[in-house]
Design a protein around this motif. Structure first.
Motif, PDB file in Angstrom:
ATOM      1  N   ASP A 162       6.618   3.105 -10.215  1.00  0.00           N
ATOM      2  CA  ASP A 162       5.902   2.766  -8.987  1.00  0.00           C
ATOM      3  C   ASP A 162       6.475   3.647  -7.878  1.00  0.00           C
ATOM      4  O   ASP A 162       7.617   3.479  -7.461  1.00  0.00           O
ATOM      5  CB  ASP A 162       6.105   1.290  -8.655  1.00  0.00           C
ATOM      6  CG  ASP A 162       5.266   0.835  -7.476  1.00  0.00           C
ATOM      7  OD1 ASP A 162       4.852   1.686  -6.659  1.00  0.00           O
ATOM      8  OD2 ASP A 162       5.029  -0.379  -7.352  1.00  0.00           O
ATOM      9  N   LYS A 213       5.365   3.990  -4.798  1.00  0.00           N
ATOM     10  CA  LYS A 213       5.102   3.557  -3.430  1.00  0.00           C
ATOM     11  C   LYS A 213       6.396   3.594  -2.624  1.00  0.00           C
ATOM     12  O   LYS A 213       7.439   3.102  -3.049  1.00  0.00           O
ATOM     13  CB  LYS A 213       4.550   2.128  -3.429  1.00  0.00           C
ATOM     14  CG  LYS A 213       4.219   1.594  -2.044  1.00  0.00           C
ATOM     15  CD  LYS A 213       3.699   0.168  -2.129  1.00  0.00           C
ATOM     16  CE  LYS A 213       3.412  -0.395  -0.743  1.00  0.00           C
ATOM     17  NZ  LYS A 213       2.921  -1.802  -0.797  1.00  0.00           N
ATOM     18  N   ASN A 271       0.765   3.696  -8.266  1.00  0.00           N
ATOM     19  CA  ASN A 271       0.670   3.507  -6.809  1.00  0.00           C
ATOM     20  C   ASN A 271       0.862   4.820  -6.056  1.00  0.00           C
ATOM     21  O   ASN A 271       1.547   4.882  -5.029  1.00  0.00           O
ATOM     22  CB  ASN A 271       1.694   2.471  -6.316  1.00  0.00           C
ATOM     23  CG  ASN A 271       1.195   1.059  -6.503  1.00  0.00           C
ATOM     24  OD1 ASN A 271       0.004   0.798  -6.458  1.00  0.00           O
ATOM     25  ND2 ASN A 271       2.117   0.136  -6.731  1.00  0.00           N
ATOM     26  N   ALA A 286      -0.387   7.474  -3.612  1.00  0.00           N
ATOM     27  CA  ALA A 286      -1.294   7.256  -2.476  1.00  0.00           C
ATOM     28  C   ALA A 286      -2.336   8.351  -2.294  1.00  0.00           C
ATOM     29  O   ALA A 286      -3.454   8.065  -1.845  1.00  0.00           O
ATOM     30  CB  ALA A 286      -0.475   7.119  -1.196  1.00  0.00           C
ATOM     31  N   HIS A 327       0.754  13.188  -1.857  1.00  0.00           N
ATOM     32  CA  HIS A 327       1.844  12.398  -2.437  1.00  0.00           C
ATOM     33  C   HIS A 327       2.151  12.901  -3.847  1.00  0.00           C
ATOM     34  O   HIS A 327       3.317  13.096  -4.229  1.00  0.00           O
ATOM     35  CB  HIS A 327       1.420  10.921  -2.473  1.00  0.00           C
ATOM     36  CG  HIS A 327       2.534   9.981  -2.789  1.00  0.00           C
ATOM     37  ND1 HIS A 327       2.321   8.636  -3.027  1.00  0.00           N
ATOM     38  CD2 HIS A 327       3.882  10.163  -2.939  1.00  0.00           C
ATOM     39  CE1 HIS A 327       3.473   8.042  -3.287  1.00  0.00           C
ATOM     40  NE2 HIS A 327       4.432   8.949  -3.248  1.00  0.00           N
ATOM     41  N   ARG A 331      -3.368   3.320  -5.729  1.00  0.00           N
ATOM     42  CA  ARG A 331      -3.288   1.920  -5.332  1.00  0.00           C
ATOM     43  C   ARG A 331      -4.688   1.336  -5.227  1.00  0.00           C
ATOM     44  O   ARG A 331      -5.580   1.917  -4.629  1.00  0.00           O
ATOM     45  CB  ARG A 331      -2.605   1.797  -3.966  1.00  0.00           C
ATOM     46  CG  ARG A 331      -1.205   2.368  -3.918  1.00  0.00           C
ATOM     47  CD  ARG A 331      -0.669   2.373  -2.498  1.00  0.00           C
ATOM     48  NE  ARG A 331       0.527   3.211  -2.398  1.00  0.00           N
ATOM     49  CZ  ARG A 331       1.062   3.600  -1.252  1.00  0.00           C
ATOM     50  NH1 ARG A 331       0.499   3.229  -0.107  1.00  0.00           N
ATOM     51  NH2 ARG A 331       2.143   4.342  -1.237  1.00  0.00           N
TER      52      ARG A 331
END
Length: 438
Positions: free
Chosen positions: A119, A121, A150, A152, A156, A176
């Protein structure tokens, strides 16, 4: 020794909660769209994730654990899957190096390459640093790529890719989206049978969000792994002629398919019934009340007086009953649900069960029984009180303190432990026959 070839990949993560099941399900669904036969294995003693993954892949999912099941049994399962699958996916448990044996141990033992699911994020270049550190932590565990959950945006993704070493590519990303989150409750994911249509929508949405071209190209390059198996042992028909009725519905569903297969290989015939809906118990020689969510259906269980009377009469006849976790709660006198309301249960043995919110007990244990030791695990968020003296305790895998209490009340054997039958077939056969030791 027989062998079979099949490509395989092991999906692991730095920790729990990284989206392993969501990502594994999405990748499985994408592969099935392209006509691939996908077989998935779930690391550890998990009941809920395999239900999700089975629906996503449209094929049976087997729980795999070197300690609980043993190396020979695990080898046999991989060998059987490799004979017919186009690709094998393995979902790890917790973090890559957590536990003993860990996901890394399992991947290394079977020489399956690892793809990290992370993940990302709240991080960018750090994701590459963490992935590279995990990849270099052990020489015998080969980490060959990163899956970014996740993620974005395209920017990213670029920031993460820039910090990854050449031998650790970014395999795919998943954006996401609330549309792909898997529904949860207090013991983990919601049972697949409760939300089947919703899951279908989420699988399809997740597969759509994957970088399909990049992912499929990368998976197509995976080398085939040779899975070996020793000659399969023919089980002595210790349960020949024995009919075992198994509780199976929304309240009782924590059942290893391999446990059912083991009973049948011992010669037993298996049938199912619903303590929630049925008023008549099947004609049977033994009962198995597995774990599940009786606390969510306590009122319906309490109000089904015909079934309660049938099971009580079965117990009074001295016929064997095995009750595990949720089944154990069902066998006591009362059960208090999460809202604090109390309901009358079977009263096959003294005791009260009550839910206790977010805190609970879990871990690998061996059930030390008069019939022999059977390996398994505990995972519950309830407590029992005013029960009789136990006949023994579970033996924890890595801790000297006594584990879960084990009760023998007449022909009833009850505990919080979920047993893995293949770890001791002879002992399990004794439990379900009239040879159970008192």
């Amino acid at each position: 020794m027989a062998s079979a070839l099949c490509p395989a990949i092991f999906f692991a993560a730095p920790a729990s909660g990284q989206g392993k099941t969501t990502m594994t399900a999405a990748i499985a669904r994408l592969l099935t769209r392209h006509g691939k036969k996908v077989r998935i294995f779930k690391t550890g003693p998990d009941y809920l994730d395999p239900q999700i993954l089975e629906q996503a892949s449209k094929n049976p999912v087997v729980q795999i654990d070197l300690w609980m099941a043993g190396e020979a049994w695990c080898r046999q399962q991989f060998y059987l899957a490799a004979q017919s699958a186009d690709i094998i996916l393995v979902e790890g448990a917790m973090g890559l190096f957590d536990g003993s044996p860990s996901s890394a141990d399992l991947a290394a033992y079977f020489n399956i390459p690892v793809a990290l699911i992370m993940d990302v994020k709240g991080m960018a270049q750090t994701a590459g640093a963490v992935a590279a550190g995990l990849a270099r932590f052990r020489d015998d565990c080969k980490v060959i790529g990163l899956v970014a959950n996740n993620c974005a945006s395209q920017r990213h993704q670029e920031l993460i890719e820039q910090t990854l070493p050449d031998d650790l590519p970014l395999i795919t990303t998943l954006k996401r989206s609330e549309e792909i989150a898997l529904p949860e409750r207090h013991l983990g994911l919601v049972q697949a049978s409760e939300v089947r249509d919703e899951l279908e929508q989420r699988f399809e949405a997740a597969a759509d969000l994957l970088d399909a071209e990049r992912l499929l190209s990368w998976l197509a390059e995976l080398p085939a792994i040779e899975f070996f198996a020793e000659p399969e042992q023919v089980m002595e028909p210790l349960l020949a002629g024995v009919k075992i009725a198994v509780a199976k519905d929304q309240a009782f569903s924590f059942i290893y398919q391999s446990n059912l297969a083991l009973l049948e290989s011992l010669g037993a015939s298996v049938c199912f019934f619903s303590p929630l809906q049925d008023s008549q118990l099947p004609d049977a020689d033994a009962l198995w009340l597995p774990g599940g969510y009786p606390e969510l259906h306590a009122q319906a269980l309490a109000e089904n007086k015909a079934m309660k009377q049938q099971i009580a009469a079965f117990h009074q006849q001295g016929k064997p009953i095995l009750a595990e976790c949720g089944g154990f709660l069902y066998c006591m006198e009362q059960l208090t649900d999460l809202a604090g309301e109390q309901f009358e249960m079977l009263a096959l043995m003294p005791g009260q069960g009550s839910m206790r919110g977010k805190r609970g007990c879990q871990g690998m244990q061996t059930a030390v029984l008069p019939e022999g030791d059977v390996r398994g695990h505990a995972h519950h968020r309830s407590r029992s009180a005013q029960t009789p003296e136990p006949i023994g305790y579970g033996k924890r895998q890595r801790h000297p303190a006594p584990g879960e209490e084990i009760y023998r009340y007449g022909s009833l054997t009850a505990s919080y432990l979920h047993l893995f039958f293949a770890s001791n077939p002879a002992a399990v056969a004794s439990l379900f026959s009239n040879k159970a030791a008192g």
